[in-house]
Design a protein around this motif. Structure first.
Motif, PDB file in Angstrom:
ATOM      1  N   GLU A 197       0.846  -1.186   0.000  1.00 19.11           N
ATOM      2  CA  GLU A 197       0.000   0.000   0.000  1.00 19.11           C
ATOM      3  C   GLU A 197       0.883   1.237   0.000  1.00 19.11           C
ATOM      4  OE1 GLU A 197      -4.062  -0.028   2.027  1.00 19.11           O
ATOM      5  OE2 GLU A 197      -2.827   1.119   3.436  1.00 19.11           O
ATOM      6  N   GLU A 217     -12.793   5.660  -5.232  1.00 18.74           N
ATOM      7  CA  GLU A 217     -12.347   4.517  -4.439  1.00 18.74           C
ATOM      8  C   GLU A 217     -12.763   3.219  -5.123  1.00 18.74           C
ATOM      9  OE1 GLU A 217     -13.886   5.129  -0.555  1.00 18.74           O
ATOM     10  OE2 GLU A 217     -12.498   6.759  -0.065  1.00 18.74           O
ATOM     11  N   ASP A 220      -9.301   0.698 -10.420  1.00 16.63           N
ATOM     12  CA  ASP A 220      -8.011   0.076 -10.731  1.00 16.63           C
ATOM     13  C   ASP A 220      -7.104   1.088 -11.417  1.00 16.63           C
ATOM     14  OD1 ASP A 220      -8.718  -2.409  -9.711  1.00 16.63           O
ATOM     15  OD2 ASP A 220      -9.582  -3.078 -11.606  1.00 16.63           O
ATOM     16  N   VAL A 221      -5.843   1.120 -10.991  1.00 16.83           N
ATOM     17  CA  VAL A 221      -4.858   2.041 -11.590  1.00 16.83           C
ATOM     18  C   VAL A 221      -3.575   1.262 -11.840  1.00 16.83           C
ATOM     19  CG1 VAL A 221      -5.811   4.129 -10.526  1.00 16.83           C
ATOM     20  CG2 VAL A 221      -4.085   2.783  -9.296  1.00 16.83           C
ATOM     21  N   LEU A 227      -3.062  10.648 -11.666  1.00 18.99           N
ATOM     22  CA  LEU A 227      -4.323  10.702 -10.935  1.00 18.99           C
ATOM     23  C   LEU A 227      -4.874  12.114 -10.857  1.00 18.99           C
ATOM     24  CD1 LEU A 227      -3.438   8.314  -7.959  1.00 18.99           C
ATOM     25  CD2 LEU A 227      -4.526   7.746 -10.137  1.00 18.99           C
ATOM     26  N   SER A 305       0.253   7.478  -9.752  1.00 17.33           N
ATOM     27  CA  SER A 305       0.250   6.350  -8.829  1.00 17.33           C
ATOM     28  C   SER A 305       1.625   5.680  -8.839  1.00 17.33           C
ATOM     29  CB  SER A 305      -0.827   5.333  -9.222  1.00 17.33           C
ATOM     30  OG  SER A 305      -0.746   4.181  -8.421  1.00 17.33           O
ATOM     31  N   ILE A 311      -7.456   2.227  -6.066  1.00 18.20           N
ATOM     32  CA  ILE A 311      -7.530   3.362  -5.131  1.00 18.20           C
ATOM     33  C   ILE A 311      -8.368   2.927  -3.936  1.00 18.20           C
ATOM     34  CG2 ILE A 311      -8.258   5.742  -4.809  1.00 18.20           C
ATOM     35  CD1 ILE A 311      -7.933   6.151  -7.808  1.00 18.20           C
ATOM     36  N   ARG A 312      -7.715   2.769  -2.805  1.00 17.72           N
ATOM     37  CA  ARG A 312      -8.442   2.363  -1.602  1.00 17.72           C
ATOM     38  C   ARG A 312      -9.111   3.530  -0.911  1.00 17.72           C
ATOM     39  NH1 ARG A 312      -8.085   1.363   3.897  1.00 17.72           N
ATOM     40  NH2 ARG A 312      -6.011   2.241   4.159  1.00 17.72           N
ATOM     41  N   VAL A 331      -3.219   4.008  -2.501  1.00 21.72           N
ATOM     42  CA  VAL A 331      -3.300   2.978  -3.539  1.00 21.72           C
ATOM     43  C   VAL A 331      -2.838   1.659  -2.936  1.00 21.72           C
ATOM     44  CG1 VAL A 331      -2.514   2.257  -5.823  1.00 21.72           C
ATOM     45  CG2 VAL A 331      -2.877   4.689  -5.343  1.00 21.72           C
ATOM     46  N   GLN A 333      -2.567  -2.779  -3.315  1.00 18.02           N
ATOM     47  CA  GLN A 333      -2.547  -3.930  -4.212  1.00 18.02           C
ATOM     48  C   GLN A 333      -3.389  -5.081  -3.677  1.00 18.02           C
ATOM     49  OE1 GLN A 333       1.744  -4.440  -4.561  1.00 18.02           O
ATOM     50  NE2 GLN A 333       1.700  -3.480  -6.588  1.00 18.02           N
TER      51      GLN A 333
END
Length: 499
Positions: A197, A217, A220-221, A227, A305, A311-312, A331, A333
């Motif tokens: 993260e 939120e 996917d990036v 951003l 990113s 994007i959490r 961000v 994973q």
């Protein structure tokens, strides 16, 4: 290749199910039958046979269940071979009389001890199951006398036919003797692991402009994807646009001075000392401009990113003013997760012996072992602080389940122990008004309701302190279906059979 491994779990010479029949209201006498239960690696055989008499035709009703799923054997050809006193009787059945049930009729001519073998041919392979010993009697009186001597009565039992078990999620098996240490049940907070993260921060002060309308939120990036940009338009102090123009102007001037100095030094018009100063000024101006040019332009500084993921968290609104260093996005994973459990101080002495854990995810109502998730115990707390008097335990897992960062899960921390306990799956245990029961198999169609005393559990298995012995076969899955069958009224153990 035929399996030669015979595992005889239960061979009952005769079981008339008299008690069960009386409960079902059957008044008439039922001819006693011999019942045999045989297990191999691939099949469960439950066979009911007549009390064979020399010179009389008898029936064999064989129920075949495939293992380990305990489903009815389908689309198979079965040959039964009976050998008694040198006589060999053989009969082949191409299809069952009912799914999973095969019926054979044989007429042995000689009395004596013998055996029955079933040769099974199916699309999944060829198998062999054998009943190692049967008896053919001289007359009806001898057969009846043997039946009377072997009649079995089991109180508190409930019939549950193979046809019924094949319709539900059902399995039987044995309790296991295994190391079973102290369990610590608690909750754990789910977070992304370090390195999985990244926080995206503002590189300069200014107004945030999102790069697209879908910077939300869960989006996917990819690594390097822009951003947002941060612009200084309309801001008088610390304006990124002004700083960019200033850096470009300084670079252009330093570049021109450097190119002119390179020509003048050849004619000795510029000294070596002055030329070195001009070159140094040029290199500094170029470094500043190229650094800004990579992320900033006339529209402001671009923010990308640093990793691929999703994007959490979005921590700023589009159009808001931010200061340099202010967090903008998180961000993640979501591949590797960190579980942080907190336990009371009374468990401090056993925290060093925690070897594994079972994790119950309330999202999909599934319990996973730490090994299934490729996890490990990272560390445990050795002190508390003023804000929290609980001790933390940190575990790492791969996100193979539907775990959501930020959520909580139930966790059973398992400690190392040399003590052995008789354990069985929690699915085998039933609770009724504060008492606990299991169903012990008498035959594959008759089960005894047995009260047990449970100990601790790890979310998957439970220790049994009293009421069950090793080697007793019990219902592991489908216990509730048998309980419902009991509550709706006991059935004749032969209900639904074809004789």
């Amino acid at each position: 290749m035929k399996s030669q491994l015979y595992i005889i779990a239960l061979m009952i010479g005769l079981f008339s199910c008299k008690g069960a029949s009386e409960k079902a209201g059957h008044e008439e006498h039922e001819e006693a039958k011999f019942q045999y239960t045989i297990y191999t690696n691939e099949l469960e055989l439950f066979a009911e046979t007549a009390a064979f008499e020399a010179g009389e035709e008898g029936n064999v009703l064989a129920h075949f269940s495939t293992l380990p799923n305990f489903r009815a054997l389908e689309n198979a050809k079965v040959t039964m071979v009976m050998q008694v006193g040198g006589q060999k009787l053989e009969q082949t059945v191409d299809k069952p009389v009912r799914k999973g049930i095969y019926s054979f009729n044989v007429k042995p001519e000689k009395a004596g001890k013998g055996s029955i073998r079933f040769d099974i041919t199916s699309s999944k392979g060829n198998y062999e199951v054998a009943i190692p010993e049967i008896t053919v009697f001289n007359n009806h009186e001898a057969a009846h006398e043997s039946a009377e001597s072997q009649e079995v009565h089991v109180p508190n039992s409930t019939p549950f036919t193979k046809e019924q078990s094949w319709k539900v999620d059902f399995a039987t098996g044995f309790a296991q003797n295994e190391a079973f240490g102290q369990m610590i049940k608690t909750t754990a907070h789910v977070e992304a692991s370090q390195g999985e993260e990244q926080v995206v921060t503002a590189g300069t002060s200014g107004v945030v402009h999102f790069a697209a309308d879908n910077i939300l939120e869960g989006k996917d990036v990819r690594a390097g994807q822009v951003l947002c940009s941060i612009s200084g338009n309309g801001i008088t102090e610390n304006n990124i646009n002004v700083r960019y123009s200033e850096a470009k102007s300084n670079y252009d001037k330093a570049s021109a001075d450097y190119e002119r100095a390179k020509m003048l030094i050849q004619d000795k018009i510029v000294s070596e000392k002055d030329f070195a100063a001009i070159r140094n000024q040029y290199e500094n101006a170029r470094a500043i401009f190229e650094n800004m040019n990579r992320s900033a332009g006339k529209s402001g500084q671009s923010t990308a990113s640093p990793i691929s993921g999703f994007i959490r968290q979005v921590m700023v609104r589009n159009g808001a003013y931010v200061e340099a260093g202010q967090p903008l996005f998180v961000v993640s994973q979501n591949r590797t997760l960190l579980l942080t459990a907190e336990v009371p101080q009374r468990f401090a002495s056993v925290l060093s012996t925690i070897k594994s854990a079972n994790i119950h995810n309330t999202v999909d109502n599934t319990t996973y072992t730490l090994e299934e998730l490729g996890g490990k115990v990272l560390s445990y707390g050795k002190s508390t602080n003023e804000d929290n008097f609980l001790l933390p335990v940190h575990l790492q897992i791969a996100n193979k389940g539907n775990f959501v960062p930020g959520s909580f899960v139930e966790i059973y921390l398992k400690t190392i122990s040399d003590g052995q306990a008789l354990t069985l799956p929690l699915t085998a245990l039933l609770e009724e008004q504060g008492s606990y029961f299991v169903w012990v198999q008498i035959t594959p169609e008759l089960f005894e309701k047995r009260e047990v005393t449970p100990g601790g559990n790890d979310g998957i298995r439970v220790a049994i302190k009293k009421g069950l012995a090793a080697g007793e076969r019990i219902i592991l899955r489908g216990a509730m279906s048998v309980k419902l069958a009991q509550s709706t009224g006991a059935l004749d153990a032969h209900a639904g059979h074809v004789h």
